[in-house]
Design an enzyme around this catalytic site. Structure first.
Site, short mmCIF file in Angstrom:
data_model
loop_
_atom_site.label_atom_id
_atom_site.label_comp_id
_atom_site.label_asym_id
_atom_site.label_seq_id
_atom_site.Cartn_x
_atom_site.Cartn_y
_atom_site.Cartn_z
N TYR A 146 -6.43 11.24 -3.66
CA TYR A 146 -5.85 10.22 -3.74
C TYR A 146 -6.00 9.62 -5.01
CZ TYR A 146 -4.84 5.08 -2.84
OH TYR A 146 -4.41 4.04 -3.17
N1 LIG Z 1 -4.08 -1.62 0.68
C1 LIG Z 1 -4.74 -0.98 -0.17
O1 LIG Z 1 -5.78 -1.67 -0.24
C2 LIG Z 1 -4.17 -0.61 -1.43
C3 LIG Z 1 -5.02 -0.48 -2.66
C4 LIG Z 1 -4.57 0.14 -3.75
C5 LIG Z 1 -3.11 0.77 -3.56
N2 LIG Z 1 -2.33 0.70 -2.69
C6 LIG Z 1 -1.23 1.17 -2.46
O2 LIG Z 1 -0.23 0.54 -2.27
C7 LIG Z 1 0.86 1.39 -1.54
C8 LIG Z 1 1.40 0.67 -0.30
O3 LIG Z 1 0.23 0.77 0.81
P1 LIG Z 1 -0.27 -0.28 2.08
O4 LIG Z 1 -1.61 -0.44 1.84
O5 LIG Z 1 0.98 -1.31 2.04
O6 LIG Z 1 -0.01 1.00 3.19
P2 LIG Z 1 0.86 0.83 4.44
O7 LIG Z 1 0.37 1.90 5.26
O8 LIG Z 1 0.72 -0.61 5.06
O9 LIG Z 1 2.41 1.01 3.79
C9 LIG Z 1 2.58 2.25 3.49
C10 LIG Z 1 4.16 2.38 3.90
O10 LIG Z 1 4.54 3.88 3.34
C11 LIG Z 1 5.18 4.59 4.27
N3 LIG Z 1 5.27 6.05 4.00
C12 LIG Z 1 4.11 6.97 4.27
N4 LIG Z 1 4.60 7.90 3.81
C13 LIG Z 1 6.03 8.03 3.63
C14 LIG Z 1 6.96 9.03 3.51
N5 LIG Z 1 6.36 10.31 3.18
N6 LIG Z 1 8.26 8.79 3.22
C15 LIG Z 1 8.38 7.38 3.42
N7 LIG Z 1 7.68 6.37 3.74
C16 LIG Z 1 6.24 6.88 3.85
C17 LIG Z 1 4.61 4.03 5.63
O11 LIG Z 1 5.41 4.41 6.70
C18 LIG Z 1 4.14 2.83 5.53
O12 LIG Z 1 5.33 1.78 5.84
C19 LIG Z 1 0.41 2.69 -1.45
O13 LIG Z 1 0.83 3.65 -2.35
C20 LIG Z 1 -1.05 2.60 -1.44
O14 LIG Z 1 -1.72 3.67 -1.98
C21 LIG Z 1 -2.87 -0.07 -1.43
#
Ligand SMILES: NC(=O)c1ccc[n+]([C@@H]2O[C@H](COP(=O)([O-])OP(=O)(O)OC[C@H]3O[C@@H](n4cnc5c(N)ncnc54)[C@H](O)[C@@H]3O)[C@@H](O)[C@H]2O)c1
Length: 243
Positions: A146
């Site tokens: 990651y």
């Molecule tokens: N939530 C946190 O604490 C956090 C912190 C830092 C970074 N992030 C990053 O933020 C971004 C959003 O994450 P989130 O926390 O909102 O997660 P989430 O799981 O709520 O949303 C991610 C979305 O991406 C979609 N997805 C996954 N694989 C896919 C694919 N192959 N094709 C199309 N869609 C796909 C999922 O269906 C989901 O709707 C990610 O890149 C995550 O790494 C999140």
């Protein structure tokens, strides 16, 4: 910020930060195209949802053609689709587990940016916002694939910014800290002590809501950021400068 008549694509729009961005952009008047593996609950008249896998080049080409066919322009792209680590030390990680995270988080961002930017190059304007993570600065055990994918996003963002600068296209990334999304909420329901522990670590004594991350993304999609490119902005409540 006014996004009246702006056409913005968001991958990962069905939940979490991507869903938060879609809501903020729709409130600001944008036409939003969400791309996600899953259905969306968003029913706004200016929202169109496309089921697609960001790893699948044909899916992406078709999605971009469809979007371009409707409005004949793409003003912005937010690469929000992503998954978390398989939570193993790298030496126990299978290659498939490594590949899965890299292919969604990094290659997915490359593919969508590649085909969206071809349209933006033609119109000589555009904004791309990628999503990195605090885990490129503050490291934790069992997250190697990651962190590598999100470190790749930092480098990809600056490299894309260089390639696209002659075409008046700005590329930046946002690196969120821990944000209340469905997976994080599930973990905290099981382990409430973790929520207290992480909250106490935060200089502002609170974790992020999706809108805390969405608002800086909107800034980077707006004309207000026209002279910013190739940067990663940490949106983490100050945790990365706390030590
Ligand atoms: N939530 C946190 O604490 C956090 C912190 C830092 C970074 N992030 C990053 O933020 C971004 C959003 O994450 P989130 O926390 O909102 O997660 P989430 O799981 O709520 O949303 C991610 C979305 O991406 C979609 N997805 C996954 N694989 C896919 C694919 N192959 N094709 C199309 N869609 C796909 C999922 O269906 C989901 O709707 C990610 O890149 C995550 O790494 C999140």
């Amino acid at each position: 910020m006014n996004f009246e008549k702006k056409v913005i694509i968001i991958s990962g729009a069905s939940s979490g930060i991507g869903f938060g961005c879609a809501k903020e952009l729709l409130d600001a008047g944008a036409f939003v195209f969400g791309i996600d593996l899953n259905e969306s609950v968003c029913e706004h008249t200016n929202y169109k949802h496309i089921i697609a896998d960001v790893r699948d080049e044909k899916n992406i080409i078709n999605a971009i053609d469809l979007i371009d066919g409707v409005h004949k322009k793409i003003d912005g792209l937010v690469n929000c689709a992503g998954i978390n680590s398989c939570k193993k030390p790298f030496y126990d990680m299978e290659k498939d587990e490594w590949d899965k995270v890299l292919s969604i988080n990094l290659t997915g961002t490359f593919l969508l940016s590649k085909y969206a930017s071809k349209k933006m190059i033609g119109q000589k304007s555009g904004k791309i916002v990628n999503i990195s993570c605090i885990r490129t600065k503050i490291f934790k055990k069992n997250m190697a694939e990651y962190s590598a994918s999100k470190g790749g996003i930092v480098a990809l963002t600056s490299s894309m910014a260089m390639d696209l600068a002659p075409y008046n296209i700005q590329v930046n990334s946002v690196a969120p800290g821990l944000t209340y999304t469905s997976e994080i909420k599930r973990i905290f329901e099981k382990h409430p002590e973790l929520e207290t522990e992480y909250t106490n670590l935060m200089p502002q004594h609170r974790l992020a809501q999706p809108e805390d991350i969405a608002k800086p993304i909107l800034f980077l999609l707006s004309d207000n950021s026209d002279y910013i490119t190739g940067q990663t902005i940490f949106v983490d409540g100050g945790i990365s400068i706390a030590k």
